[in-house]
Scaffold this motif. Structure first.
Motif, PDB file in Angstrom:
ATOM      1  N   ASP A 196      16.514   2.082 -48.881  1.00 36.05           N
ATOM      2  CA  ASP A 196      17.641   1.944 -48.085  1.00 36.05           C
ATOM      3  C   ASP A 196      18.715   3.184 -48.145  1.00 36.05           C
ATOM      4  O   ASP A 196      19.114   3.646 -46.933  1.00 36.05           O
ATOM      5  CB  ASP A 196      18.547   0.576 -48.521  1.00 36.05           C
ATOM      6  N   ARG A 197      18.877   3.243 -49.368  1.00 36.07           N
ATOM      7  CA  ARG A 197      19.774   4.696 -49.454  1.00 36.07           C
ATOM      8  C   ARG A 197      19.229   6.001 -48.975  1.00 36.07           C
ATOM      9  O   ARG A 197      19.943   6.733 -48.239  1.00 36.07           O
ATOM     10  CB  ARG A 197      20.173   4.875 -50.980  1.00 36.07           C
ATOM     11  N   ALA A 198      17.945   6.030 -49.080  1.00 36.39           N
ATOM     12  CA  ALA A 198      17.264   7.186 -48.454  1.00 36.39           C
ATOM     13  C   ALA A 198      17.237   7.380 -46.888  1.00 36.39           C
ATOM     14  O   ALA A 198      17.681   8.257 -46.244  1.00 36.39           O
ATOM     15  CB  ALA A 198      15.697   7.448 -48.716  1.00 36.39           C
ATOM     16  N   LEU A 199      17.006   6.176 -46.400  1.00 36.31           N
ATOM     17  CA  LEU A 199      17.166   6.135 -44.937  1.00 36.31           C
ATOM     18  C   LEU A 199      18.722   6.269 -44.196  1.00 36.31           C
ATOM     19  O   LEU A 199      18.889   6.674 -43.349  1.00 36.31           O
ATOM     20  CB  LEU A 199      16.772   4.791 -44.319  1.00 36.31           C
ATOM     21  N   ALA A 200      19.751   5.682 -45.260  1.00 33.08           N
ATOM     22  CA  ALA A 200      21.081   5.833 -44.709  1.00 33.08           C
ATOM     23  C   ALA A 200      21.781   7.124 -44.763  1.00 33.08           C
ATOM     24  O   ALA A 200      22.592   7.388 -44.141  1.00 33.08           O
ATOM     25  CB  ALA A 200      21.800   4.721 -45.772  1.00 33.08           C
ATOM     26  N   ALA A 201      21.134   8.161 -45.545  1.00 34.09           N
ATOM     27  CA  ALA A 201      21.742   9.369 -45.625  1.00 34.09           C
ATOM     28  C   ALA A 201      21.447  10.071 -44.642  1.00 34.09           C
ATOM     29  O   ALA A 201      20.235   9.716 -43.969  1.00 34.09           O
ATOM     30  CB  ALA A 201      21.119  10.051 -47.037  1.00 34.09           C
ATOM     31  N   PRO A 202      22.136  11.237 -44.303  1.00 37.68           N
ATOM     32  CA  PRO A 202      21.781  12.275 -43.329  1.00 37.68           C
ATOM     33  C   PRO A 202      20.396  12.922 -43.647  1.00 37.68           C
ATOM     34  O   PRO A 202      20.076  12.968 -44.734  1.00 37.68           O
ATOM     35  CB  PRO A 202      23.224  13.175 -43.429  1.00 37.68           C
ATOM     36  N   GLU A 203      19.970  13.297 -42.615  1.00 34.94           N
ATOM     37  CA  GLU A 203      18.628  14.112 -42.669  1.00 34.94           C
ATOM     38  C   GLU A 203      18.952  15.410 -43.344  1.00 34.94           C
ATOM     39  O   GLU A 203      20.053  16.202 -43.186  1.00 34.94           O
ATOM     40  CB  GLU A 203      18.085  14.207 -41.346  1.00 34.94           C
ATOM     41  N   GLY A 204      18.116  15.882 -44.412  1.00 36.08           N
ATOM     42  CA  GLY A 204      18.280  17.105 -44.970  1.00 36.08           C
ATOM     43  C   GLY A 204      18.929  16.519 -46.572  1.00 36.08           C
ATOM     44  O   GLY A 204      19.158  17.645 -47.133  1.00 36.08           O
ATOM     45  N   ALA A 205      19.504  15.342 -46.578  1.00 35.82           N
ATOM     46  CA  ALA A 205      20.170  15.217 -47.825  1.00 35.82           C
ATOM     47  C   ALA A 205      19.211  14.809 -48.935  1.00 35.82           C
ATOM     48  O   ALA A 205      18.103  14.399 -48.786  1.00 35.82           O
ATOM     49  CB  ALA A 205      21.155  13.972 -47.675  1.00 35.82           C
ATOM     50  N   PRO A 206      19.441  14.907 -50.197  1.00 33.35           N
ATOM     51  CA  PRO A 206      18.654  14.734 -51.310  1.00 33.35           C
ATOM     52  C   PRO A 206      18.418  13.475 -51.661  1.00 33.35           C
ATOM     53  O   PRO A 206      17.449  12.950 -52.461  1.00 33.35           O
ATOM     54  CB  PRO A 206      19.523  15.391 -52.563  1.00 33.35           C
ATOM     55  N   ASN A 207      19.040  12.360 -50.742  1.00 36.19           N
ATOM     56  CA  ASN A 207      18.965  10.923 -51.317  1.00 36.19           C
ATOM     57  C   ASN A 207      17.572  10.437 -51.232  1.00 36.19           C
ATOM     58  O   ASN A 207      17.257   9.405 -51.810  1.00 36.19           O
ATOM     59  CB  ASN A 207      19.857  10.317 -50.554  1.00 36.19           C
ATOM     60  N   GLY A 208      16.570  11.130 -50.459  1.00 30.53           N
ATOM     61  CA  GLY A 208      15.301  10.614 -50.420  1.00 30.53           C
ATOM     62  C   GLY A 208      14.434  10.773 -51.530  1.00 30.53           C
ATOM     63  O   GLY A 208      13.386  10.108 -51.886  1.00 30.53           O
ATOM     64  N   ALA A 209      15.026  11.303 -52.443  1.00 31.24           N
ATOM     65  CA  ALA A 209      14.269  11.696 -53.905  1.00 31.24           C
ATOM     66  C   ALA A 209      14.369  10.316 -54.561  1.00 31.24           C
ATOM     67  O   ALA A 209      13.820  10.137 -55.641  1.00 31.24           O
ATOM     68  CB  ALA A 209      14.763  12.727 -54.548  1.00 31.24           C
ATOM     69  N   LEU A 210      15.555   9.393 -54.184  1.00 33.88           N
ATOM     70  CA  LEU A 210      15.402   8.051 -55.075  1.00 33.88           C
ATOM     71  C   LEU A 210      14.098   7.529 -54.652  1.00 33.88           C
ATOM     72  O   LEU A 210      13.837   6.719 -55.903  1.00 33.88           O
ATOM     73  CB  LEU A 210      16.519   7.298 -54.302  1.00 33.88           C
TER      74      LEU A 210
END
Length: 322
Positions: A196-210
């Motif tokens: 959820d947090r990966a998808l909510a973050a802007p593109e290019g943000a590091p949150n996908g690493a969660l």
């Protein structure tokens, strides 16, 4: 055509070697120069950068007397009190060690809790006077876990942080730890939060690493509770591979990603470690190319006792194959 691989040297595990400004900050702490410390924090508008800078201060040996003095001299300034709290948290966790709870003595837990309670007192006051102060709320996620206040309280603190800083990656990594079974959570909730947090973050943000971190956590849990074969089978499942590839493409491999941000370095390390452990060396290669020598202790400690050796070994394999 892929980007050229930067020159390869020894892994740089200390963030002050990645970012010269952090080396200057550490020097200011060692010199007991409170004004220089404030000056170092002034241009940091990204809250994840501020969390990293705080950890550099907290990790400076013998800095506690200086931080106590700085906090006493500026009682209305939230920064010195937060930095002191971070130092107390660091010392407390060093007493506890990073072993699983069953391998931690009652005396070690007592030392941890004593330091965390001191930090909590400081942070409660900061949050009351400065309710939008991200650094204090982020640190309170760590104290909540260490003091075993439960998932509900951790969620409450994260929600307060997210009110004004919805994509605070450092805070999200702390809550993700709380959501794992080792801290009373469950895997469905942990993976759902990461996705959820990966998808909510802007593109290019590091949150996908969660997404990668959550998979690494379950891998480690399976390796300890069952065996390494079961853990590797889990990681190599097609659905796990697809989820992490999609997360990487949206975050640090996206054209909008900031290559100079520390959290991008942390995220690339998470993706590289996950792919390496899963035997996907070709897919780890782009992350290693982006990193060069910039390693981080987490999550390479999950891969090998010697963080640097694990990074070097897997980097060599990935760059040879990918």
């Amino acid at each position: 055509m892929s980007a050229p691989t930067p020159p390869i040297g020894r892994p740089l595990l200390d963030p002050t070697e990645h970012f010269p400004a952090l080396a200057a900050l550490r020097s200011a702490v060692r010199a007991g120069d409170a004004e220089a410390v404030r000056t170092a924090f002034a241009p940091l508008t990204d809250e994840d950068d501020r969390a990293l800078a705080s950890s550099v201060v907290a990790g400076t040996p013998d800095c506690e007397p200086f931080l106590r003095k700085a906090a006493a001299e500026r009682p209305d300034d939230p920064l010195p009190r937060s930095l002191l709290a971070d130092r107390l948290i660091r010392v407390g966790w060093e007493i506890r060690t990073d072993h699983r709870a069953e391998h931690v003595s009652a005396q070690q837990f007592e030392g941890l809790h004593a330091h965390l309670r001191q930090a909590e007192i400081l942070l409660i006051d900061v949050c009351a006077a400065h309710p939008r102060y991200a650094l204090a709320w982020y640190l309170r996620l760590i104290t909540a876990r260490g003091l075993e206040l439960g998932g509900g309280e951790a969620r409450r603190r994260h929600d307060r942080l997210a009110e004004h800083h919805p994509h605070h990656y450092s805070g999200q990594t702390q809550l993700l730890q709380q959501l794992c079974p080792k801290w009373g959570g469950d895997w469905d909730t942990a993976h759902a939060f990461a996705h959820d947090r990966a998808l909510a973050a802007p593109e290019g943000a590091p949150n996908g690493a969660l997404v990668a971190v959550a998979q690494l956590e379950q891998y480690l849990d399976l390796a300890e509770k069952q065996n390494k074969t079961a853990a590797e089978t889990y990681l190599r499942a097609p659905e796990q591979r697809t989820a992490v590839l999609e997360a990487a493409a949206r975050s640090v491999l996206h054209p909008a990603a900031r290559t100079d941000a520390h959290q991008s370095v942390a995220a690339h390390n998470a993706f590289a470690a996950l792919h390496s452990v899963a035997g996907r060396h070709v897919e780890a290669a782009p992350h290693f190319r982006a990193l060069g020598d910039r390693a981080t202790e987490f999550p390479w400690g999950y891969v090998g006792v010697d963080h640097a050796a694990a990074f070097v070994r897997h980097r060599k394999t990935a760059l040879a194959k990918g």
